[in-house]
Design a protein around this motif. Structure first.
Motif, PDB file in Angstrom:
ATOM      1  N   GLY A 141      63.234  11.420  12.052  1.00 16.40           N
ATOM      2  CA  GLY A 141      64.633  10.994  12.072  1.00 16.40           C
ATOM      3  C   GLY A 141      65.335  11.290  13.382  1.00 16.40           C
ATOM      4  N   ASP A 142      66.560  10.758  13.488  1.00 15.09           N
ATOM      5  CA  ASP A 142      67.423  11.006  14.654  1.00 15.09           C
ATOM      6  C   ASP A 142      68.268  12.252  14.455  1.00 15.09           C
ATOM      7  OD1 ASP A 142      66.845   8.366  15.983  1.00 15.09           O
ATOM      8  OD2 ASP A 142      67.739   7.636  14.107  1.00 15.09           O
ATOM      9  N   LEU A 143      68.548  12.575  13.203  1.00 13.98           N
ATOM     10  CA  LEU A 143      69.388  13.717  12.856  1.00 13.98           C
ATOM     11  C   LEU A 143      68.637  14.579  11.846  1.00 13.98           C
ATOM     12  CD1 LEU A 143      72.759  11.769  12.372  1.00 13.98           C
ATOM     13  CD2 LEU A 143      71.993  12.974  14.430  1.00 13.98           C
ATOM     14  N   LEU A 144      68.946  15.891  11.833  1.00 17.52           N
ATOM     15  CA  LEU A 144      68.195  16.843  11.000  1.00 17.52           C
ATOM     16  C   LEU A 144      69.128  17.704  10.178  1.00 17.52           C
ATOM     17  CD1 LEU A 144      65.566  18.444  10.253  1.00 17.52           C
ATOM     18  CD2 LEU A 144      66.008  19.840  12.290  1.00 17.52           C
ATOM     19  N   ILE A 145      68.805  17.796   8.878  1.00 13.12           N
ATOM     20  CA  ILE A 145      69.517  18.669   7.938  1.00 13.12           C
ATOM     21  C   ILE A 145      68.478  19.503   7.192  1.00 13.12           C
ATOM     22  CG2 ILE A 145      70.704  18.649   5.692  1.00 13.12           C
ATOM     23  CD1 ILE A 145      72.457  16.474   6.642  1.00 13.12           C
ATOM     24  N   PHE A 146      68.844  20.745   6.865  1.00 16.32           N
ATOM     25  CA  PHE A 146      68.015  21.577   5.998  1.00 16.32           C
ATOM     26  C   PHE A 146      68.689  21.683   4.626  1.00 16.32           C
ATOM     27  CE2 PHE A 146      66.913  23.050  10.251  1.00 16.32           C
ATOM     28  CZ  PHE A 146      65.519  23.054  10.197  1.00 16.32           C
ATOM     29  N   LEU A 147      67.873  21.591   3.590  1.00 21.45           N
ATOM     30  CA  LEU A 147      68.367  21.695   2.209  1.00 21.45           C
ATOM     31  C   LEU A 147      67.464  22.645   1.443  1.00 21.45           C
ATOM     32  CD1 LEU A 147      70.045  20.740  -0.275  1.00 21.45           C
ATOM     33  CD2 LEU A 147      68.481  18.788  -0.445  1.00 21.45           C
ATOM     34  N   ASP A 148      68.047  23.696   0.876  1.00 22.38           N
ATOM     35  CA  ASP A 148      67.255  24.616   0.058  1.00 22.38           C
ATOM     36  C   ASP A 148      66.986  23.994  -1.308  1.00 22.38           C
ATOM     37  OD1 ASP A 148      67.159  26.439   2.083  1.00 22.38           O
ATOM     38  OD2 ASP A 148      68.603  27.836   1.216  1.00 22.38           O
ATOM     39  N   SER A 149      65.880  24.368  -1.923  1.00 17.52           N
ATOM     40  CA  SER A 149      65.415  23.697  -3.142  1.00 17.52           C
ATOM     41  C   SER A 149      66.243  24.022  -4.382  1.00 17.52           C
ATOM     42  CB  SER A 149      63.948  24.050  -3.405  1.00 17.52           C
ATOM     43  OG  SER A 149      63.793  25.450  -3.559  1.00 17.52           O
ATOM     44  N   ASP A 150      67.134  25.008  -4.307  1.00 19.51           N
ATOM     45  CA  ASP A 150      67.998  25.299  -5.456  1.00 19.51           C
ATOM     46  C   ASP A 150      69.459  24.924  -5.179  1.00 19.51           C
ATOM     47  OD1 ASP A 150      68.239  27.267  -3.572  1.00 19.51           O
ATOM     48  OD2 ASP A 150      67.925  28.951  -4.931  1.00 19.51           O
TER      49      ASP A 150
END
Length: 318
Positions: free
Chosen positions: A85-94
């Motif tokens: 991707g061009d942009l990055l986000i982190f998402l926790d699984s809970d």
């Protein structure tokens, strides 16, 4: 809606069978369609991987990978090598993203000079919701002010903190002169190390005062909170990360050496105060290491409570 920017969402997962479907659905339900979700299962022993595969079969934008258990930093790093991707986000699984998160954030990056947005969030605990928004001072912060306040603060949520999940990055910036990775040798506070190193690559940041992320705090077990030696070990891991942060700042961001020194003192005091609550210290080598560092350290004003703790500890150990 202009959907030319592709957003990569990175999700490390470990034994998350009860919550991960909500995290995945929060991505699928985004009103911005151009995204990819990279899930790295870190050796789960429950049905986490099976659940993730089920969603990946239904939606080609979801990619799932499985490795033996090596920790969240290892999982995130594996995902970072797969980002398209061009942009990055982190998402926790809970946790979950608010439905309009991506459609709200992506348009800001029409500004070619913008490298990072830090956004507000909802803190959810025991079915109560606390909305965390930024002050006017935080919203107006320069990159240097953000770095200093994330690198050291008595309030770890200030300026968005070192959390990976309340930030969206321009990928090309993170990859410039080598990709920024998480330190896999650190068990705690590794996200703040990553954030500070990544911040040094960006030119322009923006604070978005709209809650776009639901941060879910899981209930802590009584046995966990009652084990003082476990808490002491956690404090030591945090202190180890603080020492690495100090070394990084000395080498690459010398204008912030003053806050790095405060961070070290904060970690030493927190560890030694916890040590005083232990009836028996299991790791004497660890304890002596922190105590000796503290005894060599000179006084710095953090706040009144820390000042009292500092002088009490000096009196005890002198």
């Amino acid at each position: 809606m202009n959907t030319s920017f592709k957003v990569t969402i990175v999700m490390p997962a470990y034994n998350s069978e009860s919550a991960i479907k909500y995290a995945i659905k929060s991505v699928i339900n985004q009103d911005y369609p151009n995204w990819e979700l990279i899930i790295v299962d870190d050796g789960s022993k429950d049905k986490t991987y099976k659940i993730c595969k089920k969603y990946a079969i239904k939606d080609s934008r979801i990619r799932v990978f499985h490795y033996s258990n090596n920790g969240p930093s290892y999982a995130r790093n594996k995902a970072l090598d797969k980002v398209t991707g061009d942009l990055l986000i982190f998402l926790d699984s809970d946790d979950t993203l608010v439905q309009h998160a991506l459609s709200t954030l992506v348009p800001y990056f029409k500004d070619d000079n913008l490298d990072l947005c830090i956004y507000a969030w909802n803190k959810i605990q025991n079915q109560s919701i606390e909305v965390h928004k930024f002050s006017n001072k935080e919203i107006r912060a320069s990159k240097e002010q953000a770095f200093r306040n994330i690198g050291y603060s008595l309030n770890w949520e200030a300026y968005g903190g070192g959390y990976p999940w309340n930030k969206i990055w321009r990928v090309s910036t993170l990859k410039k002169s080598g990709t920024v990775y998480f330190n896999e040798q650190v068990k705690l506070l590794e996200d703040r190390l990553y954030t500070l190193e990544a911040l040094d690559k960006v030119k322009k940041i923006k604070y978005v005062n709209i809650p776009l992320y639901n941060y879910v705090i899981q209930k802590e077990s009584t046995s966990h909170s009652a084990n003082m030696n476990l808490m002491l070990n956690m404090n030591f891991e945090v202190y180890r990360a603080m020492k690495l942060e100090y070394k990084y700042i000395v080498k690459y961001h010398s204008s912030a050496i003053d806050i790095a020194k405060k961070t070290l003192l904060q970690g030493q005091i927190n560890y030694l105060v916890t040590a005083k609550k232990c009836t028996l210290i299991n790791n004497k080598v660890q304890f002596l290491s922190v105590k000796n560092d503290f005894m060599r350290n000179k006084f710095q004003f953090l706040n009144f409570k820390y000042s009292v703790k500092y002088f009490l500890l000096k009196f005890i150990y002198c």
